[in-house]
Write a protein that holds these residues in place. Structure first.
Motif, PDB file in Angstrom:
ATOM      1  N   GLY A 156       9.911  -7.319   3.981  1.00  0.00           N
ATOM      2  CA  GLY A 156       8.737  -6.873   3.235  1.00  0.00           C
ATOM      3  C   GLY A 156       7.614  -6.439   4.165  1.00  0.00           C
ATOM      4  O   GLY A 156       6.934  -5.442   3.917  1.00  0.00           O
ATOM      5  N   ALA A 157       7.439  -7.175   5.256  1.00  0.00           N
ATOM      6  CA  ALA A 157       6.407  -6.818   6.233  1.00  0.00           C
ATOM      7  C   ALA A 157       6.729  -5.486   6.908  1.00  0.00           C
ATOM      8  O   ALA A 157       5.840  -4.664   7.125  1.00  0.00           O
ATOM      9  N   LEU A 177       8.526  -3.008   5.603  1.00  0.00           N
ATOM     10  CA  LEU A 177       8.331  -1.943   4.621  1.00  0.00           C
ATOM     11  C   LEU A 177       6.845  -1.644   4.428  1.00  0.00           C
ATOM     12  O   LEU A 177       6.449  -0.484   4.324  1.00  0.00           O
ATOM     13  N   GLU A 178       6.022  -2.683   4.408  1.00  0.00           N
ATOM     14  CA  GLU A 178       4.577  -2.485   4.256  1.00  0.00           C
ATOM     15  C   GLU A 178       3.998  -1.779   5.479  1.00  0.00           C
ATOM     16  O   GLU A 178       3.158  -0.891   5.350  1.00  0.00           O
ATOM     17  N   ARG A 179       4.462  -2.149   6.665  1.00  0.00           N
ATOM     18  CA  ARG A 179       3.989  -1.495   7.899  1.00  0.00           C
ATOM     19  C   ARG A 179       4.401  -0.017   7.913  1.00  0.00           C
ATOM     20  O   ARG A 179       3.613   0.848   8.293  1.00  0.00           O
ATOM     21  N   LEU A 227       4.917   1.897   5.354  1.00  0.00           N
ATOM     22  CA  LEU A 227       4.071   2.571   4.371  1.00  0.00           C
ATOM     23  C   LEU A 227       2.674   2.822   4.945  1.00  0.00           C
ATOM     24  O   LEU A 227       2.112   3.906   4.770  1.00  0.00           O
ATOM     25  N   GLU A 228       2.126   1.844   5.640  1.00  0.00           N
ATOM     26  CA  GLU A 228       0.796   2.002   6.238  1.00  0.00           C
ATOM     27  C   GLU A 228       0.790   3.075   7.322  1.00  0.00           C
ATOM     28  O   GLU A 228      -0.175   3.840   7.445  1.00  0.00           O
ATOM     29  N   ARG A 286       0.752   6.358   5.509  1.00  0.00           N
ATOM     30  CA  ARG A 286      -0.578   6.592   4.920  1.00  0.00           C
ATOM     31  C   ARG A 286      -1.560   7.075   5.978  1.00  0.00           C
ATOM     32  O   ARG A 286      -2.348   7.994   5.734  1.00  0.00           O
ATOM     33  N   SER A 325       4.725   2.835  -2.947  1.00  0.00           N
ATOM     34  CA  SER A 325       3.984   1.573  -2.950  1.00  0.00           C
ATOM     35  C   SER A 325       3.943   0.929  -4.327  1.00  0.00           C
ATOM     36  O   SER A 325       3.604  -0.248  -4.454  1.00  0.00           O
ATOM     37  N   ASP A 335       1.876   1.864  -6.654  1.00  0.00           N
ATOM     38  CA  ASP A 335       0.496   1.904  -7.125  1.00  0.00           C
ATOM     39  C   ASP A 335       0.295   2.861  -8.294  1.00  0.00           C
ATOM     40  O   ASP A 335      -0.691   2.758  -8.999  1.00  0.00           O
TER      41      ASP A 335
END
Length: 117
Positions: free
Chosen positions: A6-7, A9-11, A13-14, A17, A70, A72
């Motif tokens: 999860g970390a 995937l979030e990184r 995505l960031e 972005r 994401s 959102d």
């Protein structure tokens, strides 16, 4: 316990972005420079302005893909790894096409193809 996947995937995505935000900012600055310098109204400036606007459209599409990834937006985030990879490939294509239109000739590494993936 830490969720490393999860970390990651979030990184990822960031990182995307940040790339999209930076490119939107530089494209906007280039369009403003064309306008303020008066070269936007020359044939060459008009071609450059159109290319920058097309790159801006591609970057907006990339932003909507990031929103989808994401979760959102209105559409829920994809769960299948194949679908996620497909969206990131489309994102890479949009960024590459936007770079070509905006005159970026550097070869930036795809976040999806970073070592350790």
């Amino acid at each position: 316990m830490v969720d490393l996947q999860g970390a990651r995937l979030e990184r990822r995505l960031e990182l995307y972005r940040a790339r999209v935000t930076e490119r939107l900012r530089t494209n906007r600055a280039a369009i403003e420079a064309l306008y303020q310098g008066g070269t936007l109204f020359s044939p060459q400036g008009t071609r450059a302005g159109r290319a920058l606007l097309r790159a801006h459209q591609l970057l907006q599409r990339a932003g909507s893909l990031l929103e989808q990834l994401s979760g959102d937006g209105v559409v829920p985030a994809p769960r299948l790894p194949e679908r996620i990879d497909e969206l990131y490939r489309e994102l890479d294509t949009l960024l590459a096409r936007g770079d070509a239109l905006s005159g970026r000739h550097q070869r930036a590494a795809s976040v999806a193809r970073l070592p350790g993936r």
